[in-house]
Write a protein that holds these residues in place. Structure first.
Motif, short mmCIF file in Angstrom:
data_model
loop_
_atom_site.label_atom_id
_atom_site.label_comp_id
_atom_site.label_asym_id
_atom_site.label_seq_id
_atom_site.Cartn_x
_atom_site.Cartn_y
_atom_site.Cartn_z
N UNK A 136 -10.33 9.06 3.80
CA UNK A 136 -9.22 10.02 3.85
C UNK A 136 -8.21 9.67 4.93
N UNK A 137 -6.94 10.01 4.68
CA UNK A 137 -5.89 9.77 5.66
C UNK A 137 -5.39 8.35 5.62
N UNK A 138 -4.29 8.12 6.33
CA UNK A 138 -3.69 6.79 6.38
C UNK A 138 -4.20 6.05 7.61
N UNK A 139 -4.76 4.86 7.41
CA UNK A 139 -5.31 4.09 8.52
C UNK A 139 -4.20 3.68 9.49
N UNK A 140 -3.02 3.35 8.98
CA UNK A 140 -1.93 2.87 9.84
C UNK A 140 -1.02 4.00 10.32
N UNK A 141 -1.08 5.16 9.67
CA UNK A 141 -0.15 6.23 10.02
C UNK A 141 1.28 5.87 9.69
N UNK A 142 1.46 4.97 8.73
CA UNK A 142 2.81 4.56 8.35
C UNK A 142 3.35 3.38 9.13
N UNK A 143 2.58 2.85 10.09
CA UNK A 143 3.03 1.71 10.90
C UNK A 143 2.92 0.41 10.09
N UNK A 144 3.64 -0.61 10.58
CA UNK A 144 3.67 -1.92 9.92
C UNK A 144 2.78 -2.87 10.72
N UNK A 145 1.60 -3.14 10.17
CA UNK A 145 0.63 -4.03 10.80
C UNK A 145 0.40 -5.23 9.88
N UNK A 146 0.40 -6.41 10.45
CA UNK A 146 0.07 -7.62 9.70
C UNK A 146 -1.05 -8.33 10.42
N UNK A 147 -1.65 -9.30 9.77
CA UNK A 147 -2.73 -10.02 10.44
C UNK A 147 -3.30 -11.11 9.58
N UNK A 148 -4.22 -11.85 10.16
CA UNK A 148 -4.85 -12.96 9.45
C UNK A 148 -6.24 -13.20 10.02
N UNK A 149 -7.09 -13.83 9.26
CA UNK A 149 -8.43 -14.15 9.73
C UNK A 149 -9.41 -14.19 8.57
#
Length: 364
Positions: free
Chosen positions: A272-285
């Motif tokens: 439930x809910x948004x993990x990012x809260x609307x933020x812009x997250x990128x990543x790799x791995x």
């Protein structure tokens, strides 16, 4: 004709000649540049990247972007002009051709390898995400591949589930080789297996596989660079049965480096809910079944691609931290991660604005 004009004309002709020579002279280098970045929570072309059925999902917002690197093809040979331009361009990297395509690897071989790694990363991403959420996943030892012209060819098949070897139950892939090498070359090994087709049907139905049978394979003497031993010519791997359907669809992408971001996307959709809260997250791995995040190549290019797409935070494997911190694009906050739990905790902090405590990377 004035001497100055003659000199300028001669210089121009020499420059043109040098450019022509440069354009015709091939060099053993390849080029890497920022590739496309895709939000794992999105639906490119109307089709969700993450497709879940048989389990409740929740609305998401923001971005959890995986990133890519664009490279020249294996059969393409750069010329001197292109190489010099690439060396001078900040957003491109010129590397020895063998770095990207070792041992004369062809484009077809590279594409096949990338497809296999991408498929494996999807499987591990699913397992890691469900384990992080304490959702049970059943694992099985399977036949990952069968060596051509080996004793097992035609008897065992890729995808067969291995339940036991000589009556001894196996739960890890490494147990298979240990049990086979107890034999002398020429002796029989008895495998208890569920055929690949039966196993696939059970997996699709979300049921435990059944219908095992015994297969006897005569061992042979190994002829590789290792210690002489009895072999049957298979590689053992791991397969999983998931409690509900999860499918990851993303065209024109290969390799294992999107694993962590797929896992985060799955966690977001399954909670439930948004993990990012609307933020812009990128990543790799990369990611394994236990959730360990591993290093990748081309991180500098991936950070540039993420920043250009609008990301403000970038999750980087701890083993890539030194390289990433040495050339972090302006406006991008670099976050160090060792495992999926780290990554999720960091995204939680980003969502709440508690970014002072984010684990950082050091160039030292």
């Amino acid at each position: 004709m004035p001497r100055r004009t003659v000199t300028m004309l001669a210089s121009t002709l020499v420059l043109i000649a040098l450019l022509c020579v440069g354009a015709l002279t091939k060099v053993p280098y390849a080029e890497m540049s920022p590739g496309p970045t895709v939000n794992t929570l999105s639906s490119p072309g109307g089709k969700p990247v993450l497709q879940i059925s048989g389990h409740k999902t929740y609305p998401t917002s923001g971005h959890l972007n995986m990133v890519t690197v664009r490279v020249t093809q294996a059969d393409y040979r750069m010329n001197i002009v292109e190489a010099v331009y690439g060396w001078l361009a900040h957003d491109d990297v010129v590397v020895p051709h063998d770095t990207l395509y070792p041992n004369g690897q062809t484009e077809q071989q590279s594409s096949q390898e990338n497809a296999e790694e991408f498929s494996q990363s999807q499987e591990s991403a699913k397992v890691a995400a469900l384990k992080e959420l304490h959702i049970p996943v059943v694992s099985h030892v399977n036949v990952a591949s069968v060596l051509k012209n080996s004793p097992a060819e035609g008897k065992l098949h890729a995808g067969d589930l291995i339940e036991a070897v000589d009556g001894t139950k196996v739960t890890r892939p490494d147990q298979v080789a240990g049990l086979v090498t107890r034999h002398k070359p020429g002796q029989d090994v008895v495998f208890t297996v569920v055929p690949a087709k039966t196993a696939a049907a059970a997996k699709k139905a979300g049921k435990e596989p059944s219908g095992s049978r015994k297969v006897t394979v005569k061992t042979a003497l190994s002829h590789d660079s290792g210690k002489s031993r009895a072999i049957v010519g298979i590689a053992a791997g791991t397969d999983h049965t998931f409690p509900f359907d999860i499918d990851i669809k993303l065209a024109d992408v290969g390799g294992p480096s999107a694993g962590m971001m797929f896992s985060l996307g799955l966690i977001d959709e399954l909670t439930p809910g948004s993990l990012t809260g609307g933020k812009f997250v990128a990543g790799t791995g990369t990611i394994d079944d236990k959730g360990t995040v591993g290093p990748i190549g081309g991180i500098a290019m991936k950070m540039i691609g993420a920043r250009d797409a609008g990301a403000r935070y970038f999750l980087a494997p701890s083993d890539n931290c030194k390289e990433a911190a040495a050339d972090t694009p302006k406006g991008l906050t670099l976050v160090r991660v060792k495992n999926l739990s780290d990554a999720k905790a960091s995204v939680d902090k980003i969502r709440t604005g508690d970014t002072a405590g984010l684990p950082s990377c050091s160039a030292g």
